[in-house]
Design a protein around this motif. Sequence first.
Motif, PDB file in Angstrom:
ATOM      1  N   SER A  30       0.811  -1.220   0.000  1.00  0.00           N
ATOM      2  CA  SER A  30       0.000   0.000   0.000  1.00  0.00           C
ATOM      3  C   SER A  30       0.845   1.271   0.000  1.00  0.00           C
ATOM      4  N   TYR A  34       0.635   4.048  -2.879  1.00  0.00           N
ATOM      5  CA  TYR A  34       0.321   5.424  -2.489  1.00  0.00           C
ATOM      6  C   TYR A  34       1.362   6.388  -3.070  1.00  0.00           C
ATOM      7  N   THR A  37       0.783   6.855  -6.809  1.00  0.00           N
ATOM      8  CA  THR A  37      -0.377   7.690  -7.144  1.00  0.00           C
ATOM      9  C   THR A  37      -0.171   9.132  -6.697  1.00  0.00           C
ATOM     10  N   PHE A  38       0.526   9.334  -5.589  1.00  0.00           N
ATOM     11  CA  PHE A  38       0.785  10.700  -5.129  1.00  0.00           C
ATOM     12  C   PHE A  38       1.643  11.458  -6.132  1.00  0.00           C
ATOM     13  N   GLN A  44      -2.455  14.612  -1.999  1.00  0.00           N
ATOM     14  CA  GLN A  44      -2.529  13.593  -0.958  1.00  0.00           C
ATOM     15  C   GLN A  44      -3.916  12.957  -0.928  1.00  0.00           C
ATOM     16  N   GLN A  45      -4.936  13.776  -1.017  1.00  0.00           N
ATOM     17  CA  GLN A  45      -6.315  13.264  -0.972  1.00  0.00           C
ATOM     18  C   GLN A  45      -6.594  12.339  -2.154  1.00  0.00           C
ATOM     19  N   GLU A  48      -4.671   9.064  -1.746  1.00  0.00           N
ATOM     20  CA  GLU A  48      -5.317   8.164  -0.785  1.00  0.00           C
ATOM     21  C   GLU A  48      -6.534   7.492  -1.416  1.00  0.00           C
ATOM     22  N   ASP A  49      -7.326   8.282  -2.127  1.00  0.00           N
ATOM     23  CA  ASP A  49      -8.512   7.741  -2.783  1.00  0.00           C
ATOM     24  C   ASP A  49      -8.135   6.704  -3.834  1.00  0.00           C
ATOM     25  N   THR A  51      -5.350   4.962  -4.086  1.00  0.00           N
ATOM     26  CA  THR A  51      -4.759   3.781  -3.447  1.00  0.00           C
ATOM     27  C   THR A  51      -5.857   2.872  -2.916  1.00  0.00           C
ATOM     28  N   ALA A  52      -6.857   3.463  -2.284  1.00  0.00           N
ATOM     29  CA  ALA A  52      -7.979   2.653  -1.791  1.00  0.00           C
ATOM     30  C   ALA A  52      -8.686   1.958  -2.947  1.00  0.00           C
TER      31      ALA A  52
END
Length: 178
Positions: A30, A34, A37-38, A44-45, A48-49, A51-52
Amino acid sequence: MTEEMSDSEALALASSGDQAAFGVLYDKYSGRIYNYTFYRTGSQQDAEDLTARVFFRAMRHITNYTDRGLPFSAWLYRLAHNLVANWPRDRSRRQEVVLDESYQSDQSEEHPESFLERSESEGALMRLIRNLPEDRQQLLILKFVEHMSNAEIGEIMDRTEGAIKSLYHRTLLALRDE
């Protein structure tokens, strides 16, 4: 359940519905997903989205996962790549309020002018990178954020090690010219 379980053991158990085994895979990958994707989104938001979403999709389709001789992480990076590719379209559907990042960062004891110069330079470099084609962005993230070898990057991007070296060289030349 121990985190010392190999990927193949965790995959076998996870594909049969063992959520703890999937948790082992999540814990292992993870952070890497993350980071990927960052650096692709700069948010950051959104990271996080995304990655989920990657892990939700992976969990939902783990029973369809087929070992093709590539590491499990290559599959996760491809899921992340596909989600990031659709991110601008998905993002345009949502209204977003961006906070000034200078309030969120830890400036510690750094002199304000130095902080501003560094922030401007980093921002300019990130804008240049985000204007590169997706495959070049992916290459730079895997190389400099994830510290992967050309061979590992080749597995993820489905290219030969020589093709990765060539793409890396052309990418650095393009950045230098900009």
